[in-house]
Design an enzyme around this catalytic site. Sequence first.
Site, PDB file in Angstrom:
ATOM      1  N   ASN A 211       0.865  -1.184  -0.027  1.00 29.45           N
ATOM      2  CA  ASN A 211      -0.097   0.066   0.083  1.00 29.45           C
ATOM      3  C   ASN A 211       0.923   1.334  -0.021  1.00 29.45           C
ATOM      4  O   ASN A 211       2.084   1.221  -0.001  1.00 29.45           O
ATOM      5  CB  ASN A 211      -0.839  -0.135   1.015  1.00 29.45           C
ATOM      6  CG  ASN A 211      -0.138  -0.012   2.587  1.00 29.45           C
ATOM      7  OD1 ASN A 211       0.429   0.977   2.870  1.00 29.45           O
ATOM      8  ND2 ASN A 211      -0.296  -1.176   3.315  1.00 29.45           N
ATOM      9  N   ASP A 280      -5.110  -5.704   5.460  1.00 31.67           N
ATOM     10  CA  ASP A 280      -6.073  -6.480   5.908  1.00 31.67           C
ATOM     11  C   ASP A 280      -6.333  -7.874   5.393  1.00 31.67           C
ATOM     12  O   ASP A 280      -6.876  -8.695   6.131  1.00 31.67           O
ATOM     13  CB  ASP A 280      -7.528  -6.065   5.553  1.00 31.67           C
ATOM     14  CG  ASP A 280      -7.490  -4.298   6.300  1.00 31.67           C
ATOM     15  OD1 ASP A 280      -7.199  -4.417   7.426  1.00 31.67           O
ATOM     16  OD2 ASP A 280      -8.273  -3.590   5.873  1.00 31.67           O
ATOM     17  N   LYS A 290       8.237 -18.240  -9.156  1.00 33.31           N
ATOM     18  CA  LYS A 290       7.749 -16.967  -9.691  1.00 33.31           C
ATOM     19  C   LYS A 290       6.218 -17.532 -10.506  1.00 33.31           C
ATOM     20  O   LYS A 290       6.500 -18.564 -11.457  1.00 33.31           O
ATOM     21  CB  LYS A 290       8.500 -16.458 -10.765  1.00 33.31           C
ATOM     22  CG  LYS A 290       8.014 -14.983 -11.229  1.00 33.31           C
ATOM     23  CD  LYS A 290       9.169 -14.550 -12.177  1.00 33.31           C
ATOM     24  CE  LYS A 290       8.703 -13.193 -12.992  1.00 33.31           C
ATOM     25  NZ  LYS A 290       9.389 -12.732 -13.903  1.00 33.31           N
ATOM     26  N   ILE A 308      -4.190  -6.229  14.678  1.00 33.80           N
ATOM     27  CA  ILE A 308      -3.210  -6.153  15.711  1.00 33.80           C
ATOM     28  C   ILE A 308      -3.954  -5.161  16.911  1.00 33.80           C
ATOM     29  O   ILE A 308      -3.965  -5.571  17.810  1.00 33.80           O
ATOM     30  CB  ILE A 308      -1.935  -5.437  15.025  1.00 33.80           C
ATOM     31  CG1 ILE A 308      -1.481  -6.609  14.012  1.00 33.80           C
ATOM     32  CG2 ILE A 308      -0.941  -5.456  16.297  1.00 33.80           C
ATOM     33  CD1 ILE A 308      -0.024  -6.019  13.155  1.00 33.80           C
ATOM     34  N   PHE A 324      -4.996   4.619  14.249  1.00 31.99           N
ATOM     35  CA  PHE A 324      -5.352   5.331  12.935  1.00 31.99           C
ATOM     36  C   PHE A 324      -6.421   5.126  12.240  1.00 31.99           C
ATOM     37  O   PHE A 324      -6.550   3.973  12.201  1.00 31.99           O
ATOM     38  CB  PHE A 324      -4.048   5.683  12.373  1.00 31.99           C
ATOM     39  CG  PHE A 324      -2.967   6.795  12.776  1.00 31.99           C
ATOM     40  CD1 PHE A 324      -2.265   6.433  13.922  1.00 31.99           C
ATOM     41  CD2 PHE A 324      -2.901   8.019  12.548  1.00 31.99           C
ATOM     42  CE1 PHE A 324      -1.355   7.028  14.630  1.00 31.99           C
ATOM     43  CE2 PHE A 324      -1.806   8.953  12.810  1.00 31.99           C
ATOM     44  CZ  PHE A 324      -1.132   8.589  14.188  1.00 31.99           C
TER      45      PHE A 324
END
Length: 401
Positions: A211, A280, A290, A308, A324
């Site tokens: 992210n 998530d 690969k 967590i 947060f």
Amino acid sequence: MEQMGGKHILLGVTGGIAAYKSAELVRRLREAGAEVRVVLTRAGAEFVTPLTFQALSGQTVFGGSPEQAAPESAMEHIELARWADAILVAPATAHTLARLSHGLADDLLTTICLASDAPLAVAPAMNRRMWNNKITQSNIDRLRTCGVHLFGPAEGEQACGEWGAGRMLEPEVLIQRLAGLFKTPLLAGLRIVVTAGPTLEDIDPVRYLGNRSSGKMGYAVASAAVGAGAEVVLVSGVTSLARPDGVAFVKVRSAGEMHNEVMRRVTNCDIFIAAAAVADYRPAARIDRKIKKNDAPLALELVPNPDILAEVARLANGPFCVGFAAETERLAEHAEAKRVAKGVDMIAANQVGRPGIGFESDENALEVFWSGGRATLPRSSKTEVAHRLIELIGQRYNSAS
Ligand code: CTP
């Protein structure tokens, strides 16, 4: 103001119109019981004369003239640097802030600032455009990173007729802030675990799900907590940031690793601050070769990661928990719902998807919620927002315990 009694305050006065308020500041500092010695820059002496400061402080005034302002004029700089319990530069012009932020020692005042172990505070005073200039702001960030205390500036009408941030704080506020330097730090002796940065969930040896978190906010929070006297463990996902000074640093990659490292440490801590952008979900299976492409669609099965923050908040006798929330819409409603659902003490919400703040940016703005209250931390550098957040966490923690 008992913290000021008998304290040695070295007041640096530089060349800004707000220097007239520094005369009043000297008078009030002495009323509060402090001993004051004034060091002028040459430009400072053009706004208020050494004689004025000498009369008000009852002490010899240093600097101000070309001969006296030279650092090599005497061994005065060492003696004054040792004498000071705190140094306050008020007003601090953009020019002086630039000199201080680069460690220049080209006059008596800047030499003393470099030579002293005493806390150094600056009270900026300048036109709002000079204050908002990116160069000044990066100098300020640098000073803060080096442990310099920033007092102000305030917003309001300016001497140049403009309105905005850049006014020097009033003398009584400066004295309150100075007194704060002599108090026991807000988080002294507390153990804090902070998570920061993104978690990366490997799909195969070359690909991962990630992210856009840079980790800047979490790192700034960890630094601010160190500055407030806490013992800090920073559990960080992969970032390109330098490890903050004074923290115990634990590097992780995935949410699973972060979960393990946090759970090992939180039972023994007072405050947990979850600033990481934890994935998530993770791929149901990690493939060790690969994945090769072909023409068929590819479906990736994902399974949920442990939450967590929610898990720490559920611990019996667990730490004070701060989360947060990154939201793109209905910020207050979603953040408050998240706070209640995860059972955390405080949640700091920021709007994402707006240019200039949040992910990858150097600035942020937060809305902080707790049971029965909320506070707005207006848009500012992440360092400044982190300091304000730590102050708020300290206040809430102290009133809850
Ligand atoms: N968090 C965590 N572990 C997770 C997910 C989130 O510790 N597996 C923490 C984050 O560090 C943050 C808070 O939970 O402090 C909120 O995370 P956020 O991603 O905004 O919310 P989610 O609970 O994931 O909900 P959604 O993505 O649906 O908004």
